[in-house]
Scaffold this motif. Structure first.
Motif, PDB file in Angstrom:
ATOM      1  N   SER A 243      95.870  41.736 -57.648  1.00 16.77           N
ATOM      2  CA  SER A 243      94.821  41.602 -58.655  1.00 16.77           C
ATOM      3  C   SER A 243      94.817  42.865 -59.506  1.00 16.77           C
ATOM      4  O   SER A 243      94.187  43.858 -59.159  1.00 16.77           O
ATOM      5  N   MET A 244      95.498  42.826 -60.622  1.00 16.73           N
ATOM      6  CA  MET A 244      95.631  43.982 -61.498  1.00 16.73           C
ATOM      7  C   MET A 244      94.721  43.808 -62.706  1.00 16.73           C
ATOM      8  O   MET A 244      94.895  42.886 -63.501  1.00 16.73           O
ATOM      9  N   LEU A 245      93.723  44.680 -62.831  1.00 18.75           N
ATOM     10  CA  LEU A 245      92.857  44.720 -63.995  1.00 18.75           C
ATOM     11  C   LEU A 245      93.141  45.984 -64.787  1.00 18.75           C
ATOM     12  O   LEU A 245      93.896  46.852 -64.354  1.00 18.75           O
ATOM     13  N   MET A 246      92.513  46.101 -65.953  1.00 17.55           N
ATOM     14  CA  MET A 246      92.799  47.231 -66.837  1.00 17.55           C
ATOM     15  C   MET A 246      92.462  48.560 -66.179  1.00 17.55           C
ATOM     16  O   MET A 246      93.216  49.534 -66.303  1.00 17.55           O
ATOM     17  N   ALA A 247      91.340  48.639 -65.487  1.00 17.17           N
ATOM     18  CA  ALA A 247      90.969  49.889 -64.828  1.00 17.17           C
ATOM     19  C   ALA A 247      91.984  50.262 -63.755  1.00 17.17           C
ATOM     20  O   ALA A 247      92.345  51.440 -63.602  1.00 17.17           O
ATOM     21  N   THR A 248      92.453  49.282 -63.003  1.00 18.06           N
ATOM     22  CA  THR A 248      93.469  49.543 -61.980  1.00 18.06           C
ATOM     23  C   THR A 248      94.776  49.988 -62.621  1.00 18.06           C
ATOM     24  O   THR A 248      95.449  50.902 -62.126  1.00 18.06           O
ATOM     25  N   LEU A 249      95.143  49.352 -63.731  1.00 17.65           N
ATOM     26  CA  LEU A 249      96.373  49.723 -64.430  1.00 17.65           C
ATOM     27  C   LEU A 249      96.285  51.140 -64.990  1.00 17.65           C
ATOM     28  O   LEU A 249      97.245  51.913 -64.898  1.00 17.65           O
ATOM     29  N   ILE A 250      95.140  51.494 -65.557  1.00 17.28           N
ATOM     30  CA  ILE A 250      94.964  52.847 -66.085  1.00 17.28           C
ATOM     31  C   ILE A 250      95.025  53.877 -64.967  1.00 17.28           C
ATOM     32  O   ILE A 250      95.661  54.935 -65.099  1.00 17.28           O
ATOM     33  N   GLY A 251      94.391  53.579 -63.836  1.00 11.37           N
ATOM     34  CA  GLY A 251      94.468  54.488 -62.695  1.00 11.37           C
ATOM     35  C   GLY A 251      95.887  54.650 -62.180  1.00 11.37           C
ATOM     36  O   GLY A 251      96.295  55.751 -61.787  1.00 11.37           O
ATOM     37  N   GLN A 252      96.647  53.560 -62.180  1.00 12.80           N
ATOM     38  CA  GLN A 252      98.041  53.636 -61.740  1.00 12.80           C
ATOM     39  C   GLN A 252      98.865  54.508 -62.677  1.00 12.80           C
ATOM     40  O   GLN A 252      99.701  55.315 -62.225  1.00 12.80           O
ATOM     41  N   GLN A 253      98.626  54.390 -63.966  1.00 15.14           N
ATOM     42  CA  GLN A 253      99.387  55.180 -64.938  1.00 15.14           C
ATOM     43  C   GLN A 253      99.054  56.667 -64.851  1.00 15.14           C
ATOM     44  O   GLN A 253      99.924  57.514 -65.107  1.00 15.14           O
ATOM     45  N   THR A 254      97.823  57.006 -64.486  1.00 23.19           N
ATOM     46  CA  THR A 254      97.426  58.413 -64.448  1.00 23.19           C
ATOM     47  C   THR A 254      97.739  59.083 -63.123  1.00 23.19           C
ATOM     48  O   THR A 254      98.152  60.249 -63.090  1.00 23.19           O
ATOM     49  N   THR A 255      97.575  58.388 -62.009  1.00 23.11           N
ATOM     50  CA  THR A 255      97.721  59.014 -60.687  1.00 23.11           C
ATOM     51  C   THR A 255      99.088  58.807 -60.062  1.00 23.11           C
ATOM     52  O   THR A 255      99.527  59.642 -59.260  1.00 23.11           O
ATOM     53  N   VAL A 256      99.763  57.716 -60.392  1.00 18.81           N
ATOM     54  CA  VAL A 256     101.054  57.419 -59.757  1.00 18.81           C
ATOM     55  C   VAL A 256     102.208  57.753 -60.705  1.00 18.81           C
ATOM     56  O   VAL A 256     103.117  58.519 -60.352  1.00 18.81           O
ATOM     57  N   LEU A 257     102.179  57.195 -61.914  1.00 18.62           N
ATOM     58  CA  LEU A 257     103.278  57.391 -62.853  1.00 18.62           C
ATOM     59  C   LEU A 257     103.100  58.615 -63.742  1.00 18.62           C
ATOM     60  O   LEU A 257     104.055  59.034 -64.398  1.00 18.62           O
ATOM     61  N   LEU A 258     101.898  59.159 -63.805  1.00 19.38           N
ATOM     62  CA  LEU A 258     101.593  60.365 -64.595  1.00 19.38           C
ATOM     63  C   LEU A 258     101.954  60.191 -66.073  1.00 19.38           C
ATOM     64  O   LEU A 258     102.360  61.138 -66.741  1.00 19.38           O
ATOM     65  N   ASP A 259     101.796  58.981 -66.551  1.00 18.33           N
ATOM     66  CA  ASP A 259     102.061  58.682 -67.968  1.00 18.33           C
ATOM     67  C   ASP A 259     100.723  58.728 -68.711  1.00 18.33           C
ATOM     68  O   ASP A 259     100.109  57.698 -69.013  1.00 18.33           O
ATOM     69  N   TRP A 260     100.280  59.915 -69.036  1.00 20.14           N
ATOM     70  CA  TRP A 260      98.971  60.095 -69.633  1.00 20.14           C
ATOM     71  C   TRP A 260      98.863  59.509 -71.042  1.00 20.14           C
ATOM     72  O   TRP A 260      97.838  58.915 -71.395  1.00 20.14           O
ATOM     73  N   PRO A 261      99.860  59.644 -71.924  1.00 22.70           N
ATOM     74  CA  PRO A 261      99.721  59.024 -73.250  1.00 22.70           C
ATOM     75  C   PRO A 261      99.556  57.508 -73.194  1.00 22.70           C
ATOM     76  O   PRO A 261      98.734  56.941 -73.926  1.00 22.70           O
ATOM     77  N   PHE A 262     100.323  56.853 -72.319  1.00 22.16           N
ATOM     78  CA  PHE A 262     100.191  55.400 -72.225  1.00 22.16           C
ATOM     79  C   PHE A 262      98.847  55.016 -71.607  1.00 22.16           C
ATOM     80  O   PHE A 262      98.219  54.028 -72.024  1.00 22.16           O
ATOM     81  N   ALA A 263      98.378  55.802 -70.616  1.00 25.92           N
ATOM     82  CA  ALA A 263      97.058  55.550 -70.043  1.00 25.92           C
ATOM     83  C   ALA A 263      95.967  55.732 -71.094  1.00 25.92           C
ATOM     84  O   ALA A 263      94.989  54.973 -71.141  1.00 25.92           O
TER      85      ALA A 263
END
Length: 295
Positions: A243-263
């Motif tokens: 169950s992937m929602l926008m908040a979960t996706l943003i958290g994944q981009q910031t904490t796991v992938l460290l892609d801050w511009p995309f987050a």
């Protein structure tokens, strides 16, 4: 007793309380300055930094967002989930709010406690409570198997339905309270006048109570929808990885992938979508008031 006009004006000036419209413009601005400073530091500055970060590599982050079907699917799922949660909250919350305006004594206290106590409980605790209820060896599956209704445990946890159920439970008070506040302001004379004119309870509710309570319904709906758009803990715990929602996706981009511009780009899109929904809700509320004035 005769009073000179000048003395009368002076007496009225002393007796009449000063309201906000009589303050000088400079005084009014000074009174609102702390609020404006808090708003600028706590909201405008972080949001401007967020938007600037999303354009750190030009429009690449936004092109990536619109180019990948996965991200658009997550945005669509988030909006549909928030809409479903809002509808369930309003459908379940309106009868409770209506009953709260009719109950008295112990019944009113018990109903109010059932509404307010969940607000005093942590979202994390309530989400874990749903895990206990919905897991394969949980209370619901054990009850169904004990009653002979199912032979195998049902998959209730880590589903989209479980996410909607948990979010509805958490956001339900935010729909009840605005509707209750609006219903409390409705004069009982309207219902009595309708009854005297021959209208039954159902007709009175549909033609008087429900239209006049629409401001509370819109307020509760927009609260639930906006809060549901940014929910993180409950979908992550109850929905799981599927169950992937926008908040979960943003958290994944910031904490796991460290892609801050995309987050940041994802956050900007979510913020823009939220502002559009708020604007549409306000327009719908103004139209509903116009319809009421016509009728």
């Amino acid at each position: 007793m005769n009073i000179e006009p000048s003395s009368r004006r002076a007496l009225v000036t002393v007796i009449r309380p000063r309201n906000a419209s009589r303050y000088a413009p400079l005084t009014s601005w000074l009174l609102t300055l702390p609020l404006l400073a808090t708003f600028a530091v706590g909201f405008l500055y972080p949001v401007s930094k967020l938007v600037a970060l999303s354009f750190a590599s030009g429009s690449e982050s936004y092109l990536r967002l619109w180019g990948e079907p996965l991200y658009l699917s997550v945005l669509t799922t988030t909006a549909m989930t928030a809409a479903a949660v809002t509808v369930f909250c309003l459908v379940l919350g309106y009868p409770v709010a209506f009953a709260m305006t009719r109950f008295k004594g112990k019944a009113a206290i018990i109903t109010a406690a059932c509404v307010f106590v969940p607000l005093w409980t942590s979202v994390l605790i309530r989400s874990y409570a749903w895990i206990v209820l919905l897991q394969r060896n949980g209370i619901i599956n054990d009850s169904l198997q004990g009653a002979g209704l199912t032979e195998q445990p049902l998959k209730l946890l880590y589903t989209q339905g479980a996410v909607i159920l948990g979010m509805t439970h958490i956001l339900l008070p935010f729909a009840i309270l605005p509707i209750y506040a609006t219903l409390r302001t409705l004069p009982p004379d309207f219902a009595r006048a309708a009854a005297n004119l021959g209208a039954d309870r159902a007709r009175t509710f549909m033609l008087i109570t429900l239209p006049l309570s629409l401001p509370g319904v819109f307020a509760g709906g927009i609260l639930c929808f906006v809060l549901a758009l940014g929910f993180y803990i409950t979908p992550a715990l109850i929905g799981g990885p599927g169950s992937m929602l926008m908040a979960t996706l943003i958290g994944q981009q910031t904490t796991v992938l460290l892609d801050w511009p995309f987050a940041a780009a994802l956050s900007t899109i979510l913020l823009t979508f939220t502002l559009i929904i708020v604007f549409l809700f306000r327009r719908a509320l103004s139209l509903s008031k116009g319809f009421q004035s016509v009728h």
